[in-house]
Scaffold this active site. Structure first.
Site, PDB file in Angstrom:
ATOM      1  N   ASP A   1     122.368  67.874  67.141  1.00  0.00           N
ATOM      2  CA  ASP A   1     123.749  67.414  67.023  1.00  0.00           C
ATOM      3  C   ASP A   1     124.410  67.220  68.392  1.00  0.00           C
ATOM      4  O   ASP A   1     125.225  66.320  68.572  1.00  0.00           O
ATOM      5  CB  ASP A   1     124.569  68.372  66.158  1.00  0.00           C
ATOM      6  CG  ASP A   1     124.229  68.255  64.679  1.00  0.00           C
ATOM      7  OD1 ASP A   1     123.466  67.346  64.302  1.00  0.00           O
ATOM      8  OD2 ASP A   1     124.730  69.089  63.900  1.00  0.00           O
TER       9      ASP A   1
ATOM     10  N   TYR B   1     125.999  72.457  48.834  1.00  0.00           N
ATOM     11  CA  TYR B   1     126.095  71.006  48.691  1.00  0.00           C
ATOM     12  C   TYR B   1     125.366  70.568  47.431  1.00  0.00           C
ATOM     13  O   TYR B   1     124.270  71.040  47.151  1.00  0.00           O
ATOM     14  CB  TYR B   1     125.341  70.274  49.800  1.00  0.00           C
ATOM     15  CG  TYR B   1     125.652  70.598  51.204  1.00  0.00           C
ATOM     16  CD1 TYR B   1     126.416  69.734  51.969  1.00  0.00           C
ATOM     17  CD2 TYR B   1     125.131  71.731  51.829  1.00  0.00           C
ATOM     18  CE1 TYR B   1     126.661  69.988  53.300  1.00  0.00           C
ATOM     19  CE2 TYR B   1     125.374  71.990  53.153  1.00  0.00           C
ATOM     20  CZ  TYR B   1     126.138  71.111  53.885  1.00  0.00           C
ATOM     21  OH  TYR B   1     126.376  71.361  55.205  1.00  0.00           O
TER      22      TYR B   1
END
Length: 182
Positions: A168, A132
């Protein structure tokens, strides 16, 4: 680089332009001038790597709110992922819509994720690595997220989920009344 805008305005699937010869190929995966010419973020402040050992690892859905919204350039450097973005810009005609793409070491495609989008991915191979590049520093107090299977977005993940972090798993559904802190 070849920029192809997705159905979500401001997001792009990007292909490299290979200069090939007997050695293999050479290509740019980042060029500030080319990103500026497309009207995209051109200042990078942070790069990160995610390595995932098990096929079916899910990371997401995450984003940051103002004043720390971030644009991302995502590339899979080993293995493959199904990469999903969701338009979280409430004033956008595509608010709440999502798109997903396979990014892999083989296809070398990148996904430009603009500010105001949530992002997540599912690994499609064991030993998958994701690289990223981000336009903003990580700001935990401005980090937000929603559940990967939130019925509001109805994301169709293409493979069985094997691993999801506790964080998550415990993300709430998104509510229009406001963002939920992760």
């Amino acid at each position: 680089m070849i920029f192809t805008e997705t159905k979500l305005k401001g997001s792009y699937l990007i292909d490299i332009e290979r200069l090939q010869d007997e050695r293999g190929f050479f290509a740019r995966s980042w060029c500030q001038k080319e990103f500026l010419a497309q009207g995209l973020m051109s200042e990078l402040v942070q790069c990160s790597v995610s390595f995932n050992t098990i096929k079916g690892t899910l990371r997401g859905m995450h984003y940051q709110i103002k004043p720390y919204e971030e644009a991302k350039l995502v590339r899979c450097t080993m293995g493959s992922i199904y990469d999903v973005i969701v338009d979280m810009r409430q004033d956008s005609p595509t608010f709440g819509q999502h798109v997903g793409f396979v990014l892999s070491a083989d296809n070398r495609k990148m996904l430009y994720v603009p500010e105001g989008f949530a992002h997540g991915f599912l690994t499609l191979d064991d030993n998958t690595e994701v690289f990223y590049q981000m336009s903003e520093f990580y700001a935990p107090e401005h980090a937000r997220g929603f559940r990967w299977n939130d019925p509001l977005f109805n994301i169709n993940w293409p493979a069985e989920l094997q691993i999801i972090s506790e964080r998550d798993q415990n993300l709430p559904d998104y509510t229009l009344s406001g963002s939920v802190k992760t």
